[in-house]
Scaffold this active site. Structure first.
Site, mmCIF file in Angstrom:
data_model
loop_
_atom_site.group_PDB
_atom_site.id
_atom_site.type_symbol
_atom_site.label_atom_id
_atom_site.label_comp_id
_atom_site.label_asym_id
_atom_site.label_seq_id
_atom_site.Cartn_x
_atom_site.Cartn_y
_atom_site.Cartn_z
ATOM 1 C CG ASP A 197 -6.762 -2.458 -4.076
ATOM 2 O OD1 ASP A 197 -7.247 -1.419 -3.603
ATOM 3 O OD2 ASP A 197 -5.728 -2.978 -3.647
ATOM 4 C CG HIS A 231 -6.010 -1.845 -0.060
ATOM 5 N ND1 HIS A 231 -5.118 -1.665 -1.096
ATOM 6 C CD2 HIS A 231 -5.443 -1.231 1.017
ATOM 7 C CE1 HIS A 231 -4.080 -0.963 -0.681
ATOM 8 N NE2 HIS A 231 -4.252 -0.697 0.596
ATOM 9 C CB SER A 242 -0.961 -0.046 1.195
ATOM 10 O OG SER A 242 -1.984 0.906 1.068
#
Length: 228
Positions: free
Chosen positions: A157, A209, A39
């Site tokens: 995501d 995610h 991330s």
């Protein structure tokens, strides 16, 4: 080190502090190290490999907005008008004060306000070469020390936007990596790595995610092979 609210500290501040620890690890492993970065951490790792004399062999970027973020997480729709925030937050993010105090603003890449992005961004636009920087030759030289760049993402995501670690045009169509200006100009070495077959892209559908780092299929097929 920078968890929860601390992750909102400016990107260069975080990179500087993490560099202190990474440098010690590299000294202890002169044969080389690998980065597995998730991330926002993928952008922090990119700041590290670009700004220091490193011995990183493989840089694995796991669901990271490497070309910037332009979107609000889908789950926020239930709490606020996410599209309205997306289209107006540049007024807040593209100011000197916010750039110096908030990490997300440092890589917010609004396709409708590129002049403001280049003028105000203090992090990503400098790494990409979108904004002229006296450190650009150093960033490129350090980036090219990587043996491999591994980019991992997927269409489900629900945070990284666009999920391709790419960028939108002014009509909000995704522009593929090889058509990006920073790729075509080879401003930080991405085209060179790609032409040498040192860029590896892996796409996995069905992964949201928060599940990337715990997904066994992703780990076994797109991370583990680069760690051996």
């Amino acid at each position: 080190m920078f968890e929860k609210l601390c992750s909102l500290r400016p990107m260069w501040y975080q990179v500087g502090k993490i560099n202190e620890q990474v440098r010690e690890i590299m000294r202890g492993h002169p044969e080389g190290v690998h980065f597995v970065c998730y991330s926002q951490g993928g952008l922090l790792c990119r700041g590290i490999v670009s700004s220091m004399n490193h011995n990183v062999h493989n840089f694995i970027s796991l669901s990271s907005p490497q070309a910037g973020q332009y979107g609000i997480p889908r789950k926020w729709d239930r709490y606020m008008p996410a599209n309205c925030i997306k289209t107006n937050i540049y007024k807040f993010f593209y100011t000197h004060f916010v750039q110096n105090h908030l990490s997300v603003a440092n890589y917010w890449n609004d396709p409708h306000h590129q002049t403001l992005y280049r003028n105000y961004s203090v992090f990503l636009s400098h790494l990409d070469g979108s904004t002229p920087s006296p450190n650009m030759s150093e960033y490129k030289r350090n980036f090219l020390k990587l043996h491999r760049l591994v980019l991992i993402g997927g269409p489900d995501d629900d945070v990284v936007t666009p999920w391709q670690s790419s960028f939108y045009d002014e009509n909000e169509n995704v522009v593929e990596m090889k058509k990006q200006k920073f790729f075509q100009d080879d401003s930080f070495g991405l085209q060179t790595l790609y032409n040498k077959k040192r860029v590896h892209i892996h796409t996995f559908p069905g992964v949201v995610h928060k599940k990337w780092y715990a997904n066994r299929t992703v780990f076994n097929s797109a991370i583990l092979p680069y760690l051996t």
